[in-house]
Structures are given as C-alpha cells and as structure tokens.
Design a protein around this motif. Structure first.
Motif, PDB file in Angstrom:
ATOM      1  N   SER A  49       0.834  -1.207   0.000  1.00 49.75           N
ATOM      2  CA  SER A  49       0.000   0.000   0.000  1.00 49.75           C
ATOM      3  C   SER A  49       0.867   1.254   0.000  1.00 49.75           C
ATOM      4  O   SER A  49       0.590   2.225  -0.716  1.00 49.75           O
ATOM      5  CB  SER A  49      -0.919  -0.002   1.230  1.00 49.75           C
ATOM      6  OG  SER A  49      -1.755  -1.134   1.248  1.00 49.75           O
ATOM      7  N   LYS A  86      -4.963   1.839  -1.848  1.00 47.43           N
ATOM      8  CA  LYS A  86      -3.944   1.177  -2.671  1.00 47.43           C
ATOM      9  C   LYS A  86      -4.355   1.139  -4.139  1.00 47.43           C
ATOM     10  O   LYS A  86      -3.588   1.555  -5.021  1.00 47.43           O
ATOM     11  CB  LYS A  86      -3.697  -0.235  -2.161  1.00 47.43           C
ATOM     12  CG  LYS A  86      -2.677  -1.014  -2.988  1.00 47.43           C
ATOM     13  CD  LYS A  86      -2.375  -2.371  -2.388  1.00 47.43           C
ATOM     14  CE  LYS A  86      -3.542  -3.305  -2.494  1.00 47.43           C
ATOM     15  NZ  LYS A  86      -3.213  -4.670  -2.008  1.00 47.43           N
ATOM     16  N   TRP A  87      -5.569   0.676  -4.406  1.00 44.67           N
ATOM     17  CA  TRP A  87      -5.986   0.540  -5.799  1.00 44.67           C
ATOM     18  C   TRP A  87      -6.272   1.882  -6.449  1.00 44.67           C
ATOM     19  O   TRP A  87      -6.014   2.073  -7.649  1.00 44.67           O
ATOM     20  CB  TRP A  87      -7.189  -0.393  -5.899  1.00 44.67           C
ATOM     21  CG  TRP A  87      -6.778  -1.816  -5.713  1.00 44.67           C
ATOM     22  CD1 TRP A  87      -6.978  -2.609  -4.618  1.00 44.67           C
ATOM     23  CD2 TRP A  87      -6.022  -2.597  -6.638  1.00 44.67           C
ATOM     24  NE1 TRP A  87      -6.400  -3.843  -4.802  1.00 44.67           N
ATOM     25  CE2 TRP A  87      -5.813  -3.872  -6.030  1.00 44.67           C
ATOM     26  CE3 TRP A  87      -5.503  -2.372  -7.904  1.00 44.67           C
ATOM     27  CZ2 TRP A  87      -5.125  -4.896  -6.660  1.00 44.67           C
ATOM     28  CZ3 TRP A  87      -4.798  -3.388  -8.538  1.00 44.67           C
ATOM     29  CH2 TRP A  87      -4.617  -4.631  -7.926  1.00 44.67           C
ATOM     30  N   THR A 147      -7.282  -0.890   1.352  1.00 49.96           N
ATOM     31  CA  THR A 147      -7.359  -1.526   0.033  1.00 49.96           C
ATOM     32  C   THR A 147      -7.806  -0.528  -1.017  1.00 49.96           C
ATOM     33  O   THR A 147      -7.262  -0.490  -2.130  1.00 49.96           O
ATOM     34  CB  THR A 147      -8.349  -2.714   0.072  1.00 49.96           C
ATOM     35  OG1 THR A 147      -7.918  -3.656   1.050  1.00 49.96           O
ATOM     36  CG2 THR A 147      -8.429  -3.395  -1.286  1.00 49.96           C
TER      37      THR A 147
END
Length: 250
Positions: free
Chosen positions: A5, A229-230, A226
């Motif tokens: 991350s 991160k994406w 999450t």
C-alpha cells in the motif's frame, strides 16, 4: 499501512511530482519509480518488515542500523514520562518524523548530484526497494526467486532509463524521495498506531506524541487501505498516460 500500500501511494505521488515539476517526458516515469521505493524508507526501522527483508542482507543490515539509531535518539530525547512507559523507541519513531523525511530527501539529492551515475544509483535503489517489497507480498504469484528476479530486472530498466533518457535532475530526484517518504508518514497517520509528527516539539508533555487521523483504521485489516492502494495504482496509470501524451510536465 502495509508495504504494498505504501509503494502504491508513493508511486502516485512520485508520478505526480514528475508530471508537475519535470521538464521531460521521462520525468514522471523516473519519479514514479523513485517515489514507490521512497515511500518504504521509513519502515526500514523494522528488520522483520516486508521492506526490511525485501533486498536480503542489504535491507536487513540497514534496518538494524536504523532501528538502533531510532532507539538511541528516543532514549536521548524522550521525556521522563515517556521513558518510564517502557517503549523501546524503535519502529515508527525516528524514521517517521518530518526531520527524517528531510534527511532522506537530502541524501537522495546528494547521491544523485555527486556520485558517479548518482541518479541511476538512486533510481535503482528506490525501484529495487519498491519492486522487491511488492514482489515479496505477492506470495501466490510464482516462486519467490522468480519474483525477486523480475523485481531486479525492473529496477535495472528504471535505472537505465534514468541514465539514457533526458530528465531526472538531481533536485527532482531528491524532492521525490522526500515527498515519497512523507507519503509514507501520512499514510501511517491514517492508522491506529499514529506517527510522531511534532517531534522534537513537546505535545502534552511528550516529545514522541503519536498523532493519528480522527478516522484511523487498523493496518492491513481495513477496506479503506485496500481502496487507497488501488486508487493510487489507477491514479498513477492515469498520471503516467497523461505525461506520455503531453511529452512535457503538466
């Protein structure tokens, strides 16, 4: 935040710095590689972390040195109240401060400006750190050795690009290292453990007061991490595509 991350957020901030301040089409790509690795530097204070083991003996040795330095500074600057609490002052202390961010950036600039092929050296080290950490986190993606080789090849490609492509000014490399490191610190500010943003200034009688976001989440256990991160990965792709199309900094 977890290593992958941090690398993703550093990739985005690095690409953005290169796109906004660079003067050549290669700058966003070079800075993205540097930012991904620089966003992992603060966690080199933990030998057992993914980044601490990412490059074998090199990062493990560096981690032990930084952890020892962090403990020494903690003991030397902590208030009597803090020292009585029994913390060792290792992880998430010295390397997670604003002064450390500045030092990381200055080191990146000095190496890039002074050492023979300095820019290539910094780019290779940061790209290897970022790619190596991500490779170790992809445990279901083939044998560890093959993932390590792929990370090394990617780092060599990034360093070669820095040598032969225009751009990659030392000041820009140093700034990207600092911004990438700061990205890590702010990422950890979003978590429950917090970071000592005010050090060495005292806050509530503590020099190592841990600041945390009002909506802090658990590292590695939150969908928020999450999503960050994406979103960072997709944002990086967008920034790099725009940089490639314009051919100059945005």
């Amino acid at each position: 935040m977890m290593g992958a991350s941090h690398a993703a957020t550093g990739l985005l901030t690095g690409a953005t710095v290169g796109a906004l301040l660079g003067t050549h089409v290669a700058d966003p790509f070079i800075c993205a590689a540097v930012g991904a690795g620089a966003a992992l530097l603060p966690d080199l204070d933990e030998p057992g972390s993914t980044v601490g083991r990412s490059l074998g003996l090199v990062t493990e040795g560096t981690s032990r040195l930084l952890r020892s330095a962090s403990r020494t500074v903690y003991e030397a600057t902590g208030t009597a109240y803090e020292l009585r609490a029994g913390k060792d002052g290792g992880h998430r202390h010295l390397t997670h401060t604003i002064p450390a961010v500045v030092v990381f950036g200055l080191l990146g600039y000095v190496v890039a400006a002074v050492a023979p092929l300095g820019t290539a050296l910094v780019v290779f080290a940061m790209a290897a750190l970022g790619a190596g950490t991500v490779a170790r986190s992809l445990k279901g993606w083939g044998p560890k050795r093959k993932r390590a080789v792929a990370a090394a090849v990617l780092a060599v490609v990034c360093a070669t690009t820095a040598v032969y492509a225009p751009g990659g000014a030392p000041w820009l490399i140093g700034l990207t290292v600092a911004v990438g490191s700061l990205t890590h610190v702010l990422g950890d500010w979003l978590t429950r453990s917090g970071v000592p943003l005010a050090w060495p200034v005292k806050v509530n009688g503590k020099r190592w007061w841990m600041f945390r976001s009002p909506v802090a989440f658990h590292t590695g256990k939150s969908p928020v991490e999450t999503a960050i991160k994406w979103a960072s990965i997709l944002g990086s792709v967008a920034v790099l595509m725009v940089g490639a199309q314009t051919g100059v900094a945005a």
